[in-house]
Design a protein around this motif. Structure first.
Motif, PDB file in Angstrom:
ATOM      1  N   GLN A  48       8.306   9.499  -0.703  1.00 32.40           N
ATOM      2  CA  GLN A  48       8.107   9.917  -2.089  1.00 32.40           C
ATOM      3  C   GLN A  48       7.684   8.727  -2.949  1.00 32.40           C
ATOM      4  OE1 GLN A  48      11.729  11.963  -3.105  1.00 32.40           O
ATOM      5  NE2 GLN A  48      11.078  13.848  -2.108  1.00 32.40           N
ATOM      6  N   SER A  49       8.224   7.562  -2.690  1.00 31.84           N
ATOM      7  CA  SER A  49       7.800   6.359  -3.412  1.00 31.84           C
ATOM      8  C   SER A  49       6.340   6.037  -3.105  1.00 31.84           C
ATOM      9  CB  SER A  49       8.674   5.166  -3.029  1.00 31.84           C
ATOM     10  OG  SER A  49       9.990   5.368  -3.475  1.00 31.84           O
ATOM     11  N   TRP A  50       5.934   6.291  -1.871  1.00 33.12           N
ATOM     12  CA  TRP A  50       4.537   6.069  -1.480  1.00 33.12           C
ATOM     13  C   TRP A  50       3.602   6.896  -2.352  1.00 33.12           C
ATOM     14  CZ3 TRP A  50       0.882   9.524   0.253  1.00 33.12           C
ATOM     15  CH2 TRP A  50      -0.309   8.984   0.749  1.00 33.12           C
ATOM     16  N   VAL A  51       4.026   8.115  -2.705  1.00 34.25           N
ATOM     17  CA  VAL A  51       3.200   8.985  -3.552  1.00 34.25           C
ATOM     18  C   VAL A  51       2.877   8.290  -4.875  1.00 34.25           C
ATOM     19  CG1 VAL A  51       3.200  11.129  -4.912  1.00 34.25           C
ATOM     20  CG2 VAL A  51       3.954  11.154  -2.527  1.00 34.25           C
ATOM     21  N   PHE A  52       3.856   7.652  -5.492  1.00 38.62           N
ATOM     22  CA  PHE A  52       3.623   6.997  -6.776  1.00 38.62           C
ATOM     23  C   PHE A  52       2.675   5.804  -6.629  1.00 38.62           C
ATOM     24  CE2 PHE A  52       7.918   8.936  -7.446  1.00 38.62           C
ATOM     25  CZ  PHE A  52       7.467   9.953  -8.276  1.00 38.62           C
ATOM     26  N   THR A  53       2.824   5.068  -5.540  1.00 37.39           N
ATOM     27  CA  THR A  53       1.914   3.950  -5.294  1.00 37.39           C
ATOM     28  C   THR A  53       0.493   4.462  -5.058  1.00 37.39           C
ATOM     29  OG1 THR A  53       3.718   2.671  -4.327  1.00 37.39           O
ATOM     30  CG2 THR A  53       1.479   1.962  -3.799  1.00 37.39           C
ATOM     31  N   HIS A  54       0.383   5.482  -4.204  1.00 36.91           N
ATOM     32  CA  HIS A  54      -0.927   6.047  -3.892  1.00 36.91           C
ATOM     33  C   HIS A  54      -1.563   6.655  -5.141  1.00 36.91           C
ATOM     34  CE1 HIS A  54      -4.085   7.867  -1.445  1.00 36.91           C
ATOM     35  NE2 HIS A  54      -3.885   8.996  -2.127  1.00 36.91           N
ATOM     36  N   GLY A  55      -0.763   7.407  -5.900  1.00 37.48           N
ATOM     37  CA  GLY A  55      -1.285   8.019  -7.131  1.00 37.48           C
ATOM     38  C   GLY A  55      -1.704   6.978  -8.156  1.00 37.48           C
ATOM     39  N   GLY A  56      -0.999   5.855  -8.206  1.00 39.65           N
ATOM     40  CA  GLY A  56      -1.385   4.782  -9.120  1.00 39.65           C
ATOM     41  C   GLY A  56      -2.728   4.166  -8.762  1.00 39.65           C
ATOM     42  N   ARG A  57      -3.019   4.114  -7.486  1.00 44.78           N
ATOM     43  CA  ARG A  57      -4.302   3.560  -7.035  1.00 44.78           C
ATOM     44  C   ARG A  57      -5.425   4.594  -7.072  1.00 44.78           C
ATOM     45  NH1 ARG A  57      -1.376   0.707  -2.056  1.00 44.78           N
ATOM     46  NH2 ARG A  57      -0.607  -1.127  -3.164  1.00 44.78           N
ATOM     47  N   ASN A  58      -5.039   5.869  -7.103  1.00 44.14           N
ATOM     48  CA  ASN A  58      -6.009   6.976  -7.091  1.00 44.14           C
ATOM     49  C   ASN A  58      -5.603   7.980  -8.170  1.00 44.14           C
ATOM     50  OD1 ASN A  58      -7.494   6.396  -4.326  1.00 44.14           O
ATOM     51  ND2 ASN A  58      -5.303   6.172  -3.950  1.00 44.14           N
ATOM     52  N   PRO A  59      -5.929   7.684  -9.441  1.00 46.65           N
ATOM     53  CA  PRO A  59      -5.419   8.496 -10.548  1.00 46.65           C
ATOM     54  C   PRO A  59      -5.794   9.981 -10.508  1.00 46.65           C
ATOM     55  CG  PRO A  59      -6.422   6.461 -11.350  1.00 46.65           C
ATOM     56  CD  PRO A  59      -6.692   6.549  -9.883  1.00 46.65           C
ATOM     57  N   SER A  60      -6.810  10.354  -9.749  1.00 46.29           N
ATOM     58  CA  SER A  60      -7.189  11.771  -9.696  1.00 46.29           C
ATOM     59  C   SER A  60      -6.476  12.531  -8.570  1.00 46.29           C
ATOM     60  CB  SER A  60      -8.711  11.910  -9.530  1.00 46.29           C
ATOM     61  OG  SER A  60      -9.112  11.353  -8.287  1.00 46.29           O
ATOM     62  N   HIS A  61      -5.639  11.851  -7.810  1.00 43.18           N
ATOM     63  CA  HIS A  61      -4.931  12.491  -6.697  1.00 43.18           C
ATOM     64  C   HIS A  61      -3.567  12.983  -7.188  1.00 43.18           C
ATOM     65  CE1 HIS A  61      -7.370  10.249  -3.345  1.00 43.18           C
ATOM     66  NE2 HIS A  61      -8.141  10.654  -4.350  1.00 43.18           N
ATOM     67  N   HIS A  62      -3.473  14.292  -7.396  1.00 47.92           N
ATOM     68  CA  HIS A  62      -2.260  14.885  -7.962  1.00 47.92           C
ATOM     69  C   HIS A  62      -1.539  15.838  -7.007  1.00 47.92           C
ATOM     70  CE1 HIS A  62      -3.265  13.438 -11.988  1.00 47.92           C
ATOM     71  NE2 HIS A  62      -4.524  13.782 -11.704  1.00 47.92           N
ATOM     72  N   THR A  63      -2.101  16.104  -5.843  1.00 48.83           N
ATOM     73  CA  THR A  63      -1.546  17.124  -4.944  1.00 48.83           C
ATOM     74  C   THR A  63      -1.167  16.493  -3.601  1.00 48.83           C
ATOM     75  OG1 THR A  63      -3.060  18.695  -5.964  1.00 48.83           O
ATOM     76  CG2 THR A  63      -1.946  19.423  -3.979  1.00 48.83           C
ATOM     77  N   TYR A  64       0.056  16.790  -3.157  1.00 45.58           N
ATOM     78  CA  TYR A  64       0.585  16.188  -1.928  1.00 45.58           C
ATOM     79  C   TYR A  64       1.295  17.246  -1.083  1.00 45.58           C
ATOM     80  CZ  TYR A  64      -0.470  11.874  -4.310  1.00 45.58           C
ATOM     81  OH  TYR A  64      -1.133  10.869  -4.950  1.00 45.58           O
ATOM     82  N   ARG A  65       1.436  16.928   0.197  1.00 45.90           N
ATOM     83  CA  ARG A  65       2.182  17.775   1.133  1.00 45.90           C
ATOM     84  C   ARG A  65       3.328  16.948   1.715  1.00 45.90           C
ATOM     85  NH1 ARG A  65      -3.120  17.957   3.137  1.00 45.90           N
ATOM     86  NH2 ARG A  65      -4.191  19.847   2.470  1.00 45.90           N
ATOM     87  N   GLU A  66       4.453  17.597   1.876  1.00 43.18           N
ATOM     88  CA  GLU A  66       5.561  16.951   2.584  1.00 43.18           C
ATOM     89  C   GLU A  66       5.455  17.340   4.056  1.00 43.18           C
ATOM     90  OE1 GLU A  66      10.348  16.385   2.147  1.00 43.18           O
ATOM     91  OE2 GLU A  66       9.516  18.337   1.628  1.00 43.18           O
ATOM     92  N   ILE A  67       5.613  16.369   4.929  1.00 39.57           N
ATOM     93  CA  ILE A  67       5.588  16.610   6.380  1.00 39.57           C
ATOM     94  C   ILE A  67       6.971  16.264   6.918  1.00 39.57           C
ATOM     95  CG2 ILE A  67       4.556  15.967   8.579  1.00 39.57           C
ATOM     96  CD1 ILE A  67       2.074  15.064   6.904  1.00 39.57           C
ATOM     97  N   ILE A  68       7.651  17.270   7.445  1.00 39.89           N
ATOM     98  CA  ILE A  68       8.978  17.063   8.020  1.00 39.89           C
ATOM     99  C   ILE A  68       8.872  17.274   9.525  1.00 39.89           C
ATOM    100  CG2 ILE A  68      11.371  17.853   8.080  1.00 39.89           C
ATOM    101  CD1 ILE A  68      10.930  18.931   5.225  1.00 39.89           C
ATOM    102  N   THR A  69       9.328  16.301  10.277  1.00 40.10           N
ATOM    103  CA  THR A  69       9.372  16.430  11.730  1.00 40.10           C
ATOM    104  C   THR A  69      10.839  16.487  12.132  1.00 40.10           C
ATOM    105  OG1 THR A  69       7.327  15.177  11.926  1.00 40.10           O
ATOM    106  CG2 THR A  69       8.668  15.403  13.918  1.00 40.10           C
ATOM    107  N   ARG A  70      11.239  17.663  12.605  1.00 41.35           N
ATOM    108  CA  ARG A  70      12.640  17.906  12.952  1.00 41.35           C
ATOM    109  C   ARG A  70      12.723  18.275  14.430  1.00 41.35           C
ATOM    110  NH1 ARG A  70      13.823  21.355   9.082  1.00 41.35           N
ATOM    111  NH2 ARG A  70      14.757  19.708   7.880  1.00 41.35           N
TER     112      ARG A  70
END
Length: 97
Positions: A48-70
């Motif tokens: 989730q922290s990665w999302v904020f870093t990635h979004g800060g570098r790519n201001p138009s990227h607002h949509t994400y998917r969570e991937i859970i491997t169980r």
């Protein structure tokens, strides 16, 4: 000599693997715009922290998917073997399945 085939029908159980030696559940986030994915981790806060870093570098990227491997595990339920009637001969038992 006559040969025969034994067919066993078993009822299976499926559940998340919570055994001590199970692989850990991991979490990752994927950008739905560019496809980049965070490193997987066992703590969901890291991706989730990665999302904020990635979004800060790519201001138009607002949509994400969570991937859970169980990890999951499966096994035969005891006593559920169903053996079809067979030809004369030694009786077939679930131990032969």
């Amino acid at each position: 000599m006559t040969s025969r085939t034994i067919t066993c029908h078993q009822e299976w159980t499926l559940q998340p693997d919570r055994e001590p030696d199970a692989e850990p559940t991991t979490y990752a986030m994927q950008c739905a715009v560019g496809g980049e994915t965070s490193p997987p981790g066992t703590d969901f806060a890291d991706p989730q922290s990665w999302v904020f870093t990635h979004g800060g570098r790519n201001p138009s990227h607002h949509t994400y998917r969570e991937i859970i491997t169980r990890p999951w595990r499966t096994w035969w339920k005891p006593g559920t073997a169903v053996l079809p009637p067979g030809p004369p001969g030694p009786p077939a038992t679930p131990d032969h399945c």
